[in-house]
Design a protein around this motif. Structure first.
Motif, mmCIF file in Angstrom:
data_model
loop_
_atom_site.group_PDB
_atom_site.id
_atom_site.type_symbol
_atom_site.label_atom_id
_atom_site.label_comp_id
_atom_site.label_asym_id
_atom_site.label_seq_id
_atom_site.Cartn_x
_atom_site.Cartn_y
_atom_site.Cartn_z
ATOM 1 N N ARG A 68 6.873 12.118 -7.779
ATOM 2 C CA ARG A 68 7.256 10.769 -7.326
ATOM 3 C C ARG A 68 6.411 10.332 -6.127
ATOM 4 N NH1 ARG A 68 8.570 10.277 -11.466
ATOM 5 N NH2 ARG A 68 10.566 10.290 -12.509
ATOM 6 N N ASN A 80 1.227 -1.075 -5.055
ATOM 7 C CA ASN A 80 2.125 -1.454 -3.965
ATOM 8 C C ASN A 80 3.313 -2.321 -4.426
ATOM 9 O OD1 ASN A 80 2.965 -2.109 -1.087
ATOM 10 N ND2 ASN A 80 1.167 -0.853 -0.754
ATOM 11 N N GLU A 100 12.179 0.614 -6.949
ATOM 12 C CA GLU A 100 12.440 0.930 -5.544
ATOM 13 C C GLU A 100 13.432 -0.105 -5.043
ATOM 14 O OE1 GLU A 100 9.719 2.421 -1.874
ATOM 15 O OE2 GLU A 100 9.765 0.260 -2.182
ATOM 16 N N HIS A 106 4.120 0.154 -7.301
ATOM 17 C CA HIS A 106 3.064 0.918 -7.976
ATOM 18 C C HIS A 106 3.163 0.902 -9.509
ATOM 19 C CE1 HIS A 106 1.461 2.157 -4.232
ATOM 20 N NE2 HIS A 106 2.188 3.220 -3.999
ATOM 21 N N ASP A 252 2.205 2.585 7.146
ATOM 22 C CA ASP A 252 2.304 2.290 5.711
ATOM 23 C C ASP A 252 2.057 0.788 5.576
ATOM 24 O OD1 ASP A 252 2.770 2.396 3.025
ATOM 25 O OD2 ASP A 252 4.767 3.299 3.164
ATOM 26 N N PHE A 295 6.783 9.911 3.727
ATOM 27 C CA PHE A 295 7.874 10.308 2.823
ATOM 28 C C PHE A 295 7.725 11.735 2.302
ATOM 29 C CE2 PHE A 295 7.851 5.576 1.810
ATOM 30 C CZ PHE A 295 8.969 5.301 2.582
ATOM 31 N N GLU A 316 -5.563 3.370 0.325
ATOM 32 C CA GLU A 316 -5.497 2.739 -1.001
ATOM 33 C C GLU A 316 -6.122 1.354 -0.925
ATOM 34 O OE1 GLU A 316 -1.138 2.988 -1.865
ATOM 35 O OE2 GLU A 316 -1.265 4.372 -0.201
HETATM 36 C C1 GLA Z 1 2.467 3.911 -1.124
HETATM 37 C C2 GLA Z 1 3.487 3.139 -0.415
HETATM 38 C C3 GLA Z 1 4.376 4.064 0.337
HETATM 39 C C4 GLA Z 1 4.968 5.105 -0.581
HETATM 40 C C5 GLA Z 1 3.861 5.827 -1.283
HETATM 41 C C6 GLA Z 1 4.380 6.779 -2.313
HETATM 42 O O1 GLA Z 1 1.449 4.309 -0.336
HETATM 43 O O2 GLA Z 1 2.942 2.154 0.430
HETATM 44 O O3 GLA Z 1 5.406 3.349 0.951
HETATM 45 O O4 GLA Z 1 5.794 4.483 -1.517
HETATM 46 O O5 GLA Z 1 3.027 4.926 -1.912
HETATM 47 O O6 GLA Z 1 5.335 7.626 -1.809
#
Ligand code: GLA
Length: 352
Positions: A68, A80, A100, A106, A252, A295, A316
């Motif tokens: 995950r 995203n 989510e 994603h 993030d 996370f 990313e």
């Molecule tokens: C991305 C999101 C994060 C998290 C990761 C996967 O980078 O921005 O918040 O969801 O994916 O854990």
């Protein structure tokens, strides 16, 4: 040198998955599986010339199926978050899969990261490349249009992993493909990345709300912990009592890159003084999400490694998150019959 193909297990419905090993003239190598287009390993020399694997991952297909965290995967149809899992295109509302809370993240429950891609080895100016292709069906996860997506991976003799994305749809749709590798330049099993130094070529970012979704505001990084205009340790300010950091439990966020969008331009650089390894990211995309692995929580990874919080970071390249809601963000809309193209390069080197 070249590309070797090896078996990597079977999917639940009995389809064979392959692992491809792309080795360059310098003896460095990258491994990619055609399940999710996942980069499972990137083995590079440190300053002493010792090879080490700098991406987090798993040993088995089963673990990638369960994953995950999106380790190493291609993310699509859109990377995203999309607020309320819906968007409007030419007056029609499309409802996406919610994975989510009330939002779409994603590509949804069965995003491109959980698809089996067709694979072929093709010639390119830099030797051999791995070309993966996948047909995202009309209506899949709620998106309009049959989308033929391609990702071409080339590992050059200069230790550059080049990812060229392409897609074409039979209906107007939205596309925002990225790669979700988690890097730890000291080696995937080395623990915290807070000592790595980061530079991001962007002086503005898109602030988020408590659901980690851009509000539409564009804010200067000046005087905030988001200022990575010069190489700064990831951990230097991550604990600050700052509303943006508190929303995400760290970094993030999406930074706005000032590139022209035509040829890949530098977006970020990370230096790990422990190993001497350096990663530079180049892209044609307008934004980059820097995620500090907030996370991650005791994930059992490759070779028995245990990945804790912030033991890997992601960069990313993307259109800004939630860009269908905010018309002043660059548009991820792909018109029927037109070609989506973008390139991102991870270039690795060492410092003395
Ligand atoms: C991305 C999101 C994060 C998290 C990761 C996967 O980078 O921005 O918040 O969801 O994916 O854990």
């Amino acid at each position: 040198m070249g590309i070797e193909r090896m078996p990597f297990g079977k999917t639940a419905d009995g389809k064979e998955v392959s692992r491809f090993k792309l080795t360059n003239a310098a003896g460095a190598y990258v491994q990619i599986i055609n399940y999710g287009g996942i980069i499972t390993a990137i083995n590079l020399p440190d300053r002493e010339g010792r090879l080490g694997d700098v991406v987090l991952g798993y040993d088995s297909l089963e673990e990638y199926v369960q994953d995950r965290n999106y380790f190493g995967a291609i993310i699509g149809r859109t990377a995203n978050r999309t607020e309320n899992a819906c968007f409007e295109l030419e007056g029609v509302e499309y409802k996406l899969g919610k994975n989510e809370g009330n939002n779409h993240l994603h590509g949804g429950v069965a995003g491109f990261n959980k698809a089996l891609w067709d694979a072929e080895m093709v010639g390119s100016k830099d030797g051999e490349s791995l070309l993966l292709s996948y047909l995202g069906k009309d209506g899949e996860e709620g998106y309009p249009g049959n989308l033929q997506a391609r990702v071409r991976y080339t590992f050059t003799d200069k230790n550059e992993l080049v990812m060229e994305y392409g897609a074409i749809s039979d209906r107007d749709t939205v596309v925002n493909l990225t790669n979700h590798s988690y890097f730890n330049l000291s080696g995937h099993q080395s623990g915290s990345v807070l000592g790595h130094k980061l530079m991001i070529c962007g002086d503005r970012f898109t602030p988020i709300d408590s659901a980690l979704i851009p509000s539409g505001e564009i804010r200067s990084v000046a005087g905030t912990p988001m200022d990575f205009m010069e190489l700064t340790a990831i951990g230097a300010r991550i604990g600050w009592d700052d509303g943006q950091l508190l929303h995400a439990g760290g970094y993030d966020h999406n930074w706005i890159l000032g590139n022209g969008g035509k040829v890949p331009e530098k977006a970020a650089e990370v230096v790990d003084e422990t190993s001497g390894r350096v990663l530079e990211v180049f892209t044609t995309k307008p934004g980059i999400q820097f995620y500090s692995g907030n996370f991650l929580d005791s994930v059992l990874g490759k070779e028995g490694a245990l990945y804790g919080k912030r033991s890997g970071f992601c960069l990313e390249t993307q259109y800004f998150p939630n860009s269908m809601k905010h018309k002043h963000f660059p548009s991820p809309v792909l018109k029927a019959g037109e070609e989506y193209r973008s390139t991102t390069i991870y270039r690795f080197s060492v410092v003395a």
